[in-house]
Design an enzyme around this catalytic site. Structure first.
Site, PDB file in Angstrom:
ATOM      1  N   ASN A   1     -78.118-121.242 -27.569  1.00 48.95           N
ATOM      2  CA  ASN A   1     -76.702-120.923 -27.780  1.00 48.95           C
ATOM      3  C   ASN A   1     -76.062-120.760 -26.409  1.00 48.95           C
ATOM      4  O   ASN A   1     -76.174-119.721 -25.766  1.00 48.95           O
ATOM      5  CB  ASN A   1     -76.580-119.638 -28.602  1.00 48.95           C
ATOM      6  CG  ASN A   1     -75.136-119.287 -28.935  1.00 48.95           C
ATOM      7  OD1 ASN A   1     -74.189-119.800 -28.339  1.00 48.95           O
ATOM      8  ND2 ASN A   1     -74.949-118.376 -29.879  1.00 48.95           N
TER       9      ASN A   1
ATOM     10  N   HIS B   1     -65.908-119.694 -34.427  1.00 50.96           N
ATOM     11  CA  HIS B   1     -66.814-118.593 -34.788  1.00 50.96           C
ATOM     12  C   HIS B   1     -67.412-118.805 -36.177  1.00 50.96           C
ATOM     13  O   HIS B   1     -67.829-117.855 -36.849  1.00 50.96           O
ATOM     14  CB  HIS B   1     -66.089-117.233 -34.742  1.00 50.96           C
ATOM     15  CG  HIS B   1     -65.648-116.819 -33.375  1.00 50.96           C
ATOM     16  ND1 HIS B   1     -64.428-116.237 -33.124  1.00 50.96           N
ATOM     17  CD2 HIS B   1     -66.263-116.916 -32.174  1.00 50.96           C
ATOM     18  CE1 HIS B   1     -64.297-115.993 -31.839  1.00 50.96           C
ATOM     19  NE2 HIS B   1     -65.405-116.406 -31.225  1.00 50.96           N
TER      20      HIS B   1
ATOM     21  N   ARG C   1     -58.511-114.568 -22.761  1.00 53.50           N
ATOM     22  CA  ARG C   1     -57.619-115.561 -23.360  1.00 53.50           C
ATOM     23  C   ARG C   1     -56.425-114.865 -24.004  1.00 53.50           C
ATOM     24  O   ARG C   1     -56.571-113.802 -24.603  1.00 53.50           O
ATOM     25  CB  ARG C   1     -58.370-116.385 -24.404  1.00 53.50           C
ATOM     26  CG  ARG C   1     -59.352-117.382 -23.813  1.00 53.50           C
ATOM     27  CD  ARG C   1     -60.210-118.018 -24.896  1.00 53.50           C
ATOM     28  NE  ARG C   1     -61.511-117.383 -24.974  1.00 53.50           N
ATOM     29  CZ  ARG C   1     -62.430-117.641 -25.907  1.00 53.50           C
ATOM     30  NH1 ARG C   1     -62.173-118.529 -26.846  1.00 53.50           N
ATOM     31  NH2 ARG C   1     -63.582-117.017 -25.905  1.00 53.50           N
TER      32      ARG C   1
ATOM     33  N   GLU D   1     -75.812-115.428 -35.201  1.00 55.23           N
ATOM     34  CA  GLU D   1     -75.579-116.868 -35.104  1.00 55.23           C
ATOM     35  C   GLU D   1     -76.881-117.630 -34.906  1.00 55.23           C
ATOM     36  O   GLU D   1     -77.065-118.718 -35.472  1.00 55.23           O
ATOM     37  CB  GLU D   1     -74.626-117.156 -33.939  1.00 55.23           C
ATOM     38  CG  GLU D   1     -73.224-116.609 -34.144  1.00 55.23           C
ATOM     39  CD  GLU D   1     -72.363-116.707 -32.900  1.00 55.23           C
ATOM     40  OE1 GLU D   1     -71.151-116.885 -33.041  1.00 55.23           O
ATOM     41  OE2 GLU D   1     -72.913-116.589 -31.780  1.00 55.23           O
TER      42      GLU D   1
END
Length: 405
Positions: free
Chosen positions: A9, A178, A238, A376
């Site tokens: 990842n 996501h 961001r 994840e």
């Protein structure tokens, strides 16, 4: 030797890696990560006899590919009894092409590369992981798992921008991200919410990257991120939602270049930009600086505002889930968000929230509120096991059955 699936990842400045036994088990047999890529990379062993060990790496190892090769060597040193037979990767952008994980071949690889411009901060690093594994073990199958795939169930109207329709036909759509995190939460939510899990839930994935996902019957209905991962909530660096006119102003009236504006909204904004202190929520919560407090308030304000919009799209709300770094670990942020949701009947149990319990709402709350750690890598391992390992095992069992008959 134990056959394992290696999960890679790659983030913009980090690499998470884990090895899972091919024979299905929930927990990895090895984990490690590298952070600080691009500045001062540090490796941390998260399992086995080296668990907890931290190691500063040579600063001349600046690329994800070189660091993955180093990590593969380290895996061999820490766990020499493991044999990697397949690899799975998080790939941020799958565009319109992928609504499910895919075995990587030349066509899939070319398509992933063609989407790099839509996720330039992530996609090239995801590709680096794929190339590094191919160089180390060219014979093993690899699987791409896409962050956008989970959101392909959304109705078309939730994916459209109000632009001339030929842009949508050319792929300018709201994709959402996501997705691997949301897929995991959807898969385990029945353990926490029982039959309510099929109802109207909003999952708040709050970390350095942040988004919300409205789910019904475990499927994505709407999300806050759009064409790129810059959209939606305020994040660590961001800016999230921004009037397009601001971009035009910066380009036309401030004389900034496209690259300068892109760097501004991706690397210098969000919590870092508003506070002028840090993109780490822990630093801001510990600070007495008014700018830090304002950044926190704006972060919460944006979440509550966009959560309300998702409630409207769902037509009500049956439950709320917090996940990812801030969502899982920051009781003060959960408390501030919940306080602004009193109009929905949300009530938190202060003790349960402070402990980070699985359910942090009171018994008289109008809807349950959960804290569920995401996984994840576990999702990627499961998909890789299905696509790259399950078929050979089934074929082997079939051959054995024929031999015995």
């Amino acid at each position: 030797m134990t056959d394992v699936i290696l999960v890679i990842n790659c983030g913009s400045s980090s690499i998470k890696a884990a090895a899972y036994a091919v024979e299905e088990r929930p927990a990895p047999v090895w984990k490690g990560n590298i952070t600080g890529i691009g500045s001062a990379p540090v490796y941390r062993a998260l399992s086995g006899t080296a668990a907890g060990e931290r190691m500063a790496l040579a600063t001349d190892m600046t690329t994800h590919r070189s660091l993955i090769h180093w990590m593969l060597e380290r895996l061999g040193q820490e766990m020499p009894s493991l044999r990697v037979v397949a690899a799975g990767h998080r790939v941020v952008h799958g565009g319109r092409h992928f609504d499910a994980p895919a075995l990587i071949d030349d066509t899939v690889l070319e398509t992933i590369q063609g989407l790099s411009d839509l996720a330039p901060g992530h996609q090239p690093h995801n590709l680096s992981g794929i190339h590094a594994i191919a160089e180390a073990w060219p014979e093993i199958p690899q699987v791409a798992c896409f962050d956008t795939a989970f959101h392909r169930t959304q109705p078309r109207v939730a994916q459209l921008f109000a632009l001339p329709r030929h842009f949508a036909d050319e792929g300018v759509l709201r994709y959402g991200f996501h997705g691997l995190s949301y897929e995991y939460i959807a898969s385990v939510l029945p353990r926490h919410a029982g039959s309510q899990a099929n109802g109207r839930f909003i999952v708040a994935h709050l970390g350095n990257g942040a988004s919300l996902c409205a789910m019904q019957e475990g499927r994505s209905v709407a999300t806050t991120m759009g064409f790129t991962a810059l959209d939606g909530l305020m994040m660590g660096k961001r800016c999230g939602d921004l009037d397009p006119g601001v971009i035009m102003h910066l380009l036309r009236d401030r004389g900034m270049s496209v690259d300068e504006v892109y760097h501004l909204i991706r690397r210098e904004s969000g919590l870092l930009g508003v506070s002028g202190i840090s993109n780490d929520m822990r630093d801001l919560l510990e600070s007495d600086d008014p700018r830090a407090q304002e950044a926190i308030e704006l972060f919460v304000h944006r979440i509550v505002s966009q959560l309300g919009a998702l409630v409207a799209q769902l037509g009500g709300l049956d439950g709320l889930v917090f996940t990812a770094g801030i969502g899982e670990r920051s009781a003060p942020i959960r408390e501030r968000i919940a306080a602004r949701l009193a109009w929905l009947g949300v009530r938190l149990d202060p003790a349960a929230n402070a402990e980070g319990a699985s359910c942090i709402s009171t018994t008289d709350s109008a809807l349950p509120v959960f804290v569920i750690p995401t996984d994840e890598e576990g999702v990627i391992a499961a998909h890789t096991r299905t696509l790259a390992c399950a078929t050979p095992r089934a074929q082997r069992r079939e051959r054995e059955a024929l031999a015995c008959s």
